[in-house]
Write a protein that holds these residues in place. Structure first.
Motif, short mmCIF file in Angstrom:
data_model
loop_
_atom_site.label_atom_id
_atom_site.label_comp_id
_atom_site.label_asym_id
_atom_site.label_seq_id
_atom_site.Cartn_x
_atom_site.Cartn_y
_atom_site.Cartn_z
N LEU A 1 26.28 -105.45 53.36
CA LEU A 1 26.04 -105.18 51.95
C LEU A 1 24.73 -104.40 51.77
O LEU A 1 24.64 -103.52 50.91
N ALA A 2 23.72 -104.74 52.58
CA ALA A 2 22.44 -104.02 52.50
C ALA A 2 22.62 -102.56 52.90
O ALA A 2 22.05 -101.66 52.27
N ILE A 3 23.43 -102.30 53.93
CA ILE A 3 23.67 -100.92 54.37
C ILE A 3 24.43 -100.15 53.29
O ILE A 3 24.10 -98.99 52.99
N LEU A 4 25.43 -100.79 52.69
CA LEU A 4 26.18 -100.13 51.62
C LEU A 4 25.26 -99.78 50.45
O LEU A 4 25.32 -98.67 49.90
N ALA A 5 24.40 -100.72 50.08
CA ALA A 5 23.46 -100.46 48.99
C ALA A 5 22.47 -99.36 49.38
O ALA A 5 22.13 -98.50 48.55
N ALA A 6 22.02 -99.34 50.63
CA ALA A 6 21.06 -98.33 51.06
C ALA A 6 21.68 -96.94 51.03
O ALA A 6 21.05 -95.97 50.59
N VAL A 7 22.92 -96.82 51.51
CA VAL A 7 23.60 -95.53 51.48
C VAL A 7 23.81 -95.07 50.05
O VAL A 7 23.57 -93.89 49.70
N THR A 8 24.22 -95.99 49.18
CA THR A 8 24.40 -95.65 47.77
C THR A 8 23.09 -95.18 47.15
O THR A 8 23.04 -94.19 46.40
N GLY A 9 22.01 -95.89 47.46
CA GLY A 9 20.71 -95.51 46.92
C GLY A 9 20.24 -94.16 47.42
O GLY A 9 19.68 -93.36 46.65
N ALA A 10 20.46 -93.87 48.71
CA ALA A 10 20.04 -92.58 49.27
C ALA A 10 20.82 -91.43 48.66
O ALA A 10 20.26 -90.39 48.28
N LEU A 11 22.14 -91.60 48.56
CA LEU A 11 22.96 -90.55 47.94
C LEU A 11 22.59 -90.35 46.48
O LEU A 11 22.54 -89.21 45.98
N SER A 12 22.30 -91.45 45.78
CA SER A 12 21.90 -91.35 44.37
C SER A 12 20.57 -90.63 44.24
O SER A 12 20.37 -89.82 43.31
N ALA A 13 19.64 -90.89 45.17
CA ALA A 13 18.33 -90.23 45.11
C ALA A 13 18.46 -88.73 45.33
O ALA A 13 17.85 -87.93 44.60
N VAL A 14 19.26 -88.32 46.32
CA VAL A 14 19.45 -86.89 46.57
C VAL A 14 20.19 -86.25 45.40
O VAL A 14 19.84 -85.15 44.94
N GLY A 15 21.21 -86.95 44.91
CA GLY A 15 21.95 -86.43 43.77
C GLY A 15 21.08 -86.32 42.54
O GLY A 15 21.17 -85.33 41.78
N LEU A 16 20.24 -87.30 42.31
CA LEU A 16 19.33 -87.27 41.16
C LEU A 16 18.38 -86.08 41.26
O LEU A 16 18.17 -85.36 40.27
N ALA A 17 17.80 -85.85 42.43
CA ALA A 17 16.89 -84.72 42.59
C ALA A 17 17.61 -83.39 42.39
O ALA A 17 17.12 -82.49 41.69
N GLY A 18 18.81 -83.27 42.99
CA GLY A 18 19.55 -82.01 42.84
C GLY A 18 20.00 -81.76 41.41
O GLY A 18 19.86 -80.64 40.89
N LEU A 19 20.53 -82.78 40.76
CA LEU A 19 20.96 -82.64 39.37
C LEU A 19 19.79 -82.30 38.46
O LEU A 19 19.91 -81.47 37.54
N SER A 20 18.65 -82.96 38.70
CA SER A 20 17.48 -82.69 37.87
C SER A 20 17.02 -81.25 38.03
O SER A 20 16.70 -80.56 37.04
N GLY A 21 17.00 -80.77 39.28
CA GLY A 21 16.61 -79.38 39.50
C GLY A 21 17.58 -78.40 38.85
O GLY A 21 17.17 -77.41 38.21
N TRP A 22 18.87 -78.66 39.04
CA TRP A 22 19.89 -77.79 38.42
C TRP A 22 19.78 -77.79 36.91
O TRP A 22 19.85 -76.75 36.26
N PHE A 23 19.58 -78.99 36.32
CA PHE A 23 19.50 -79.12 34.87
C PHE A 23 18.28 -78.38 34.33
O PHE A 23 18.38 -77.62 33.35
N ALA B 1 20.87 -66.31 45.64
CA ALA B 1 21.90 -67.22 45.13
C ALA B 1 21.56 -67.59 43.69
O ALA B 1 20.43 -67.34 43.22
N PRO B 2 22.51 -68.16 42.93
CA PRO B 2 22.20 -68.61 41.57
C PRO B 2 20.95 -69.48 41.54
O PRO B 2 20.81 -70.41 42.35
N VAL B 3 20.05 -69.18 40.63
CA VAL B 3 18.75 -69.86 40.59
C VAL B 3 18.90 -71.37 40.44
O VAL B 3 18.23 -72.16 41.13
N ALA B 4 19.77 -71.80 39.54
CA ALA B 4 19.95 -73.23 39.31
C ALA B 4 20.41 -73.93 40.58
O ALA B 4 19.94 -75.03 40.93
N LEU B 5 21.32 -73.30 41.32
CA LEU B 5 21.82 -73.90 42.56
C LEU B 5 20.73 -73.92 43.63
O LEU B 5 20.62 -74.89 44.40
#
Length: 565
Positions: free
Chosen positions: A28-50, A277-281
């Motif tokens: 369960l800790a590994i599942l939560a860690a993977v979810t957190g890491a993907l969310s952190a990368v996704g959050l940074a990428g989405l924030s930059g794109w936005f 490449a597209p600036v937002a991307l």
């Protein structure tokens, strides 16, 4: 230390076994860690794109047409997922680590108790405490940080994919940086961290041992006016620890700075290689790459802590001793007679019989008892029980056959009941009170606040010397071994109390048919022996069989040489 990491040691095996018991929580800790890491990368990428998209829309005069609701909702969702995942990662990882280490500490204590006596008794209380506390705590990081490896891999894969979408060469560059980070940090760890970690653990153990020794000898230190010298010695040990810790912290800071440098390099590399490449991307890929490097920082921190873990394991492996033999050996050994031979002289005592070991100070009486109990080398003495040489038995087997009340009682900080419960598993309060009555200590314990629950300090502080001896005697009686070994059991007692203890002990020995091997210079306890008397002289053992007479009617002959025998 490297050799210990490469081989599967006893501590490693037990740690792995305890970790397997916590597999559900760790998954369960590994599942939560993977979810957190993907969310952190996704959050940074989405924030930059936005942010980049919103800026471009505003610059083009199309701010009102820009759909900011969907990306802002996704950003908020990613932030919630990241926070929740990190919470559950820590919850389940620490739960698994704490339960696993609780079991490991018990395993290590059993290993320490099963060690060869010379090795176990050479370990000071401070050093043992350091190994069972600080060294085990160092291993905790190995379990707590275990989810960081799959989390770092997941974050790195996602960042490489996003960078590849911006420009394939940017994806290759990010992958190269991520693959280089951990090996480089490992090289720095081996070069700088490991020596500092090893020195830190050793210095901490030495300081604890010195402090415990100083506390134990506090009265003598004050009487001899050695407070200043003792404080200076402790300050030297503390300075050694501080120096080792400073080296460790400097190396740790250097590796952390490397991670920060790689995070900036990753973002800059994407901006450089994905130009056009597209600036937002491009901005999304740059921030995702930076977040992925930060996620890899978990792997780097694991590598950093691995130095402390390796140093802790190296010290803990020293506590691994032989596995105790099964208790079934008692049944085959208990019924036979005890036979002892030293320097060509021999004596045999039937099961349930009694033997007095006499001789001047320094003749080896205590050493003989310790050898029988499995707590010391036999030297030139030979002994068998039921025809089986004791030398062929493990020390643990001999401890199961002989209960020892030593001349210097070994008592631990805790309650009186806890000290008595060390005799064997399942001791009841009624049995404790019975043993205390025989040892003449029951009234003393009843008079204390808490009775059996009364607290004692280290080494039995709070008891007089005679009371400590009687508590050790009561514990030996509770052990229910076939043979009882007593070393000056009534030393420090007044004549009236001594007579009561001897009379009760005589009755108990007769009713339980327990064998006795006694060392004593005092007349009263010597009256317990109505059989063989073994007279020792420095370097020579002699035997004299005496008839069953009260001690007052016996002569006390000197050592009998081999020619006289």
């Amino acid at each position: 230390m490297r050799r210990l990491r490469d081989q599967n040691g006893e501590v490693e095996e037990r740690l792995a076994a305890r970790a397997r018991e916590q597999r559900a929580a760790m998954r369960l800790a590994i599942l939560a860690a993977v979810t957190g890491a993907l969310s952190a990368v996704g959050l940074a990428g989405l924030s930059g794109w936005f942010l980049a998209g919103a800026g471009l829309a505003a610059a083009a005069g199309a701010a009102l047409a820009f759909n900011y609701l969907l990306p802002s909702a996704l950003i908020r969702q990613a932030a919630i997922f990241r926070t929740g995942a990190r919470y559950f990662e820590r919850l389940f990882a620490h739960r698994a680590a704490l339960f696993a280490l609780a079991g490991l500490r018990a395993d290590l204590f059993r290993l320490l108790a099963a060690q060869p006596a010379a090795q176990a008794l050479a370990l000071s209380g401070g050093e043992a405490a350091s190994r069972l506390v600080e060294d085990v705590d160092a291993i905790e990081n190995r379990l707590v940080r275990a989810p960081s490896a799959p989390a770092g891999v997941a974050a790195g894969v996602l960042a490489v994919v996003v960078a590849w979408l911006a420009a394939p060469r940017a994806g290759v560059g990010v992958a190269a940086l991520l693959l280089a980070l951990v090996p480089l940090s490992n090289a720095l760890r081996t070069r700088f961290l490991e020596p500092a970690a090893e020195d830190t653990q050793a210095a901490l153990g030495a300081l604890k041992a010195a402090v415990v020794s100083a506390i134990d000898a506090a009265a003598e230190i004050r009487l001899m006016g050695l407070e200043t010298k003792t404080a200076a010695l402790l300050a030297d040990e503390a300075a050694r620890l501080d120096a080792a810790r400073s080296r460790y912290v400097r190396a740790e800071a250097g590796i952390a700075a490397l991670v920060t440098l790689f995070a900036g390099l990753a973002a800059g590399m994407v901006l450089l290689l994905a130009a056009g490449a597209p600036v937002a991307l491009v901005v999304a890929a740059a921030l995702a790459a930076q977040a992925a490097v930060e996620a890899q920082g978990g792997l780097v921190r694991t590598a950093i802590e691995r130095a402390r873990v390796a140093a802790g394991l190296a010290r803990l492996e020293a506590t691994a001793g032989p596995k105790p033999s099964p208790p079934a050996a008692i049944a085959t050994l208990a019924p036979g007679p005890l036979w002892i031979r030293v320097a060509g002289q021999e004596v045999e005592v039937e099961a349930g019989g009694r033997l007095l070991v006499a001789g001047p100070s320094g003749s080896g009486k205590t050493r003989l008892l310790l050898a029988l109990a499995g707590l010391g080398p036999a030297n030139s003495a030979e002994a068998t029980l039921g025809g089986v040489p004791l030398a062929r038995l493990s020390e643990m087997d001999r401890r199961r056959l002989f209960a020892l009340a030593p001349q210097a009682p070994m008592l631990m900080a805790g309650t009186i009941a806890e000290n008595l419960a060390l005799a064997r598993p399942g001791v009841t309060e009624a049995e404790m009170w019975e043993a205390l009555e025989i040892a003449g200590l029951a009234d003393v314990v009843r008079a204390r606040p808490g009775g059996l629950g009364a607290l004692l300090g280290d080494g039995g502080r709070g008891l007089s010397g005679g009371e400590a001896k009687r508590l050790a005697l009561a514990r030996a009686l509770l052990a229910r071994r076939p043979w009882l070994l007593l070393d000056e059991p009534t030393e420090g007692l007044d004549a009236e109390t001594e007579a009561e203890v001897v009379a009760r002990l005589d009755t108990w020995l007769g009713s339980t048919e327990t064998g006795l091997v006694l060392v004593s210079h005092r007349p009263a306890p010597r009256a317990l022996v109505r059989g063989s008397v073994l007279h020792l002289a420095p370097g020579l053992l002699a035997l004299r069989q005496e008839k069953s007479l009260p001690l007052q009617q016996r002569s006390c002959p000197g050592p009998v040489t081999a020619s006289q025998a």
